[in-house]
Design a protein around this motif. Sequence first.
Motif, PDB file in Angstrom:
ATOM      1  N   ILE A   1       0.859  -1.188   0.000  1.00 41.68           N
ATOM      2  CA  ILE A   1       0.000   0.000   0.000  1.00 41.68           C
ATOM      3  C   ILE A   1       0.889   1.229   0.000  1.00 41.68           C
ATOM      4  O   ILE A   1       1.615   1.478   0.974  1.00 41.68           O
TER       5      ILE A   1
ATOM      6  N   ARG B   1       0.153   4.618   0.078  1.00 42.62           N
ATOM      7  CA  ARG B   1      -0.700   5.775   0.320  1.00 42.62           C
ATOM      8  C   ARG B   1      -0.433   6.295   1.739  1.00 42.62           C
ATOM      9  O   ARG B   1      -0.144   5.518   2.649  1.00 42.62           O
TER      10      ARG B   1
ATOM     11  N   TYR C   1      -1.057   7.461   5.475  1.00 42.78           N
ATOM     12  CA  TYR C   1      -2.029   7.080   6.513  1.00 42.78           C
ATOM     13  C   TYR C   1      -1.445   7.460   7.874  1.00 42.78           C
ATOM     14  O   TYR C   1      -0.230   7.680   8.023  1.00 42.78           O
TER      15      TYR C   1
ATOM     16  N   ARG D   1       2.248  11.192   9.532  1.00 37.14           N
ATOM     17  CA  ARG D   1       1.770  10.083   8.700  1.00 37.14           C
ATOM     18  C   ARG D   1       2.939   9.259   8.149  1.00 37.14           C
ATOM     19  O   ARG D   1       4.056   9.745   8.014  1.00 37.14           O
TER      20      ARG D   1
ATOM     21  N   ARG E   1       3.854   4.043   3.537  1.00 40.61           N
ATOM     22  CA  ARG E   1       3.867   2.703   2.954  1.00 40.61           C
ATOM     23  C   ARG E   1       3.499   1.681   4.021  1.00 40.61           C
ATOM     24  O   ARG E   1       3.872   1.818   5.186  1.00 40.61           O
ATOM     25  N   GLN E   2       2.775   0.646   3.581  1.00 35.60           N
ATOM     26  CA  GLN E   2       2.372  -0.426   4.485  1.00 35.60           C
ATOM     27  C   GLN E   2       2.216  -1.716   3.696  1.00 35.60           C
ATOM     28  O   GLN E   2       1.758  -1.710   2.542  1.00 35.60           O
TER      29      GLN E   2
ATOM     30  N   GLU F   1       0.319  -5.147   3.255  1.00 34.01           N
ATOM     31  CA  GLU F   1      -0.969  -5.737   3.626  1.00 34.01           C
ATOM     32  C   GLU F   1      -0.743  -7.148   4.170  1.00 34.01           C
ATOM     33  O   GLU F   1       0.023  -7.938   3.594  1.00 34.01           O
TER      34      GLU F   1
ATOM     35  N   GLY G   1      -2.977   0.678  10.554  1.00 39.10           N
ATOM     36  CA  GLY G   1      -2.584   1.704   9.593  1.00 39.10           C
ATOM     37  C   GLY G   1      -3.683   2.002   8.600  1.00 39.10           C
ATOM     38  O   GLY G   1      -4.817   2.304   8.985  1.00 39.10           O
ATOM     39  N   TYR G   2      -3.354   1.858   7.349  1.00 35.62           N
ATOM     40  CA  TYR G   2      -4.280   2.222   6.265  1.00 35.62           C
ATOM     41  C   TYR G   2      -5.547   1.363   6.345  1.00 35.62           C
ATOM     42  O   TYR G   2      -5.491   0.138   6.359  1.00 35.62           O
ATOM     43  N   GLU G   3      -6.709   2.045   6.411  1.00 36.48           N
ATOM     44  CA  GLU G   3      -8.013   1.389   6.456  1.00 36.48           C
ATOM     45  C   GLU G   3      -8.049   0.297   7.532  1.00 36.48           C
ATOM     46  O   GLU G   3      -8.564  -0.800   7.319  1.00 36.48           O
TER      47      GLU G   3
ATOM     48  N   GLN H   1      -5.826  -1.590   8.660  1.00 30.93           N
ATOM     49  CA  GLN H   1      -5.043  -2.796   8.390  1.00 30.93           C
ATOM     50  C   GLN H   1      -4.029  -3.020   9.524  1.00 30.93           C
ATOM     51  O   GLN H   1      -3.517  -2.068  10.109  1.00 30.93           O
TER      52      GLN H   1
ATOM     53  N   SER I   1       5.722  -2.085   8.062  1.00 30.11           N
ATOM     54  CA  SER I   1       6.076  -0.860   7.342  1.00 30.11           C
ATOM     55  C   SER I   1       7.545  -0.566   7.593  1.00 30.11           C
ATOM     56  O   SER I   1       8.093  -0.921   8.645  1.00 30.11           O
TER      57      SER I   1
END
Length: 684
Positions: free
Chosen positions: A407, A409, A411, A439, A442-443, A445, A457-459, A461, A479
Amino acid sequence: MSLDIVFDPLLAWPLWWGLALVSAMAVGVAFWQALSGAWLRSLGAALVLAVLAGPVLQQEEREALSDIVFVVSDRSASQNLGVRSAQTDRAEADMLQKLRQRENTDIRQITVPDGPNDAGTELMTALSRALAEEPRSRVAGAIVISDGLVHDIETAPELPAPLHLLRTGRSDDWDRRLRVEGAPAFGIIGEPIELTLRIENQGSAPTDETFTQLSISVGAEAPMQFEVPIGRDIRLPVSLPHGGRNVIKFDIPEGEGELTARNNSFLLEINGVRDRLRVLLVSGEPHAGGRTWRNLLKSDSSVDLVHFTILRPPEKQDGVPVGELSLIAFPTRELFIEKIKDFDLIIFDRYKRRGILPAAYLENVRDYVETGGAVLISAGPDFASADSLYRSPLGEIIPARPTARVIERPYLPVVSETGARHPVARELATSNGGAAWGRWMRQIELEDVRGDILMEGYEAQPLLVLDHVGEGRIALLASDHAWLWARGYEGGGPQLELLRRLSHWMMKEPELEEEALSAEAIDGGLRITRRSLAQNPEPVTVTRPSGEQVELTLKEARPGVFEADIATSDAGLYRLDDPALSSVVGLGPASPREFVTTIASADTMRPQIDAMQGGVFAVEDGLPNLRNVRSGRNAAGARWLGLTPRGAYETVGLQQYPLMPPWLALLVFVTFIVAGWLREGRRR
């Protein structure tokens, strides 16, 4: 009624003595000149001096005051041994009855309990305070009922009357005591600490026993049994099994007829600390966060860091002769086979499989974790590739599987619901001074997560996952952008605190255990603390030193922390149990001062008793009678103790009468002077 002659001079005494000197010289001259009226002149001068001295007949009306006798009863813990409590009751009742039958006597009763903070028997302090509140001229004596085990003899007051001791206890008492010396407050984990144990007999102990059983228990573990000699020093090496508080208990069995078993146990608490934290950091390839990891670890002086960055993988072919390279070969065998157990923590920072570490070496890392080691994986894009560490023998213990999605984006990392209850992440938000975190960009999944998700983190996750593997621990940070916090991007974040907490959790530091049961002493008892990720932990059973059990239901004091208080004053070892955990805690001193020496003896008080003409009487031999003795005389006999009548009084009326009125003194003075003058005149 009292009649006395006192003087109220009309002149100051220096002037009076000066006038007396002049008069004596004048009279001396008269006698030297052989004047026939010299004796009359001397009588006149004496009369003048007597009048100037102001003699007065003073009449006092007095009211007699009673004598004061102190009865000091020792009610400390050592007085509850054997028959001493009953002896104290009997001696106190007998002395009070005899003193009430004594005329003109007031009784001051003093009860001496245990001193605060294991101060022992502060009998002399109590006597000094009582003596300070009474006029010393009325004190006729002090009678102390005690076993003689006084711990503040240096504060003994100087009594103006006899001091006596009615000693409790029996002549055939005996006791066995366990003593431990050389115990430090802190110790290094894994390094031996040498303690000195000694089992000693006191009093009329049996002489046929030369060995006894010694039981040693560490924490809540089962005790170990040894047979040890009595009356000899025993050197015992002890190693601390973990950091934080280590409770070690030593016990010997109670002997037949022994006075007490309270000093047959010794409770020892030693805080375990780590000498150095040995960390192996393996960086897969240079990147912006590599230096940050190194700087964070090197900033802690207690960390020994071994850092390797793979700059030249085996597949790189650039034609440079090996002899001309300034790089060193990665000592894989030495680090991952021979010395892997020397490390407390291994960190893989963006490491991927490149053929440098064979599968056998990674299997060794897996075994290292399962047998108590710790691994932290900081995952970069390579973790989601075919060369991922997850696709190696380490994949069996890594707590989540990458989905191959990276990911890219921005976050904001947040603490999860579980993380808010976990000691590692619970206070992370406050460690940044309450400011908003920066923020990350990068992460990786993850799926099939096992263990505890502390950060998201993102959404939402999973971002930070912790898991227990066998006896060891593993952490996965999905990350490689934690370095943005260290650089202060958008305000930064608590990267240093996060790393510190992670490393200490992996080292099994007690204060960071998510499932822990402990207790601490508070005013009036114990506070039981249960840390748990569960919403409603099971009740805790507390076993007192006496064996009595109490079940407590704990209430949540803050997220993940449950507490309950129990009122108690009994010193000793308390055991805490719930269905999942067990723990022990010691309350009170390791060796209570009241039970260091338990055999009754007058040796400590003897110098003060002898200095005040008193005596020592064994209660088991019978109680003495009371007699009156004069001050300074011996106040103790075979079957009696003496008190000194003080004869104190209070003046309630006072009248004064002049012995010679001024007019009469003037008339007599003129008569002497005139008679002397006439006699001398006839002689001429």
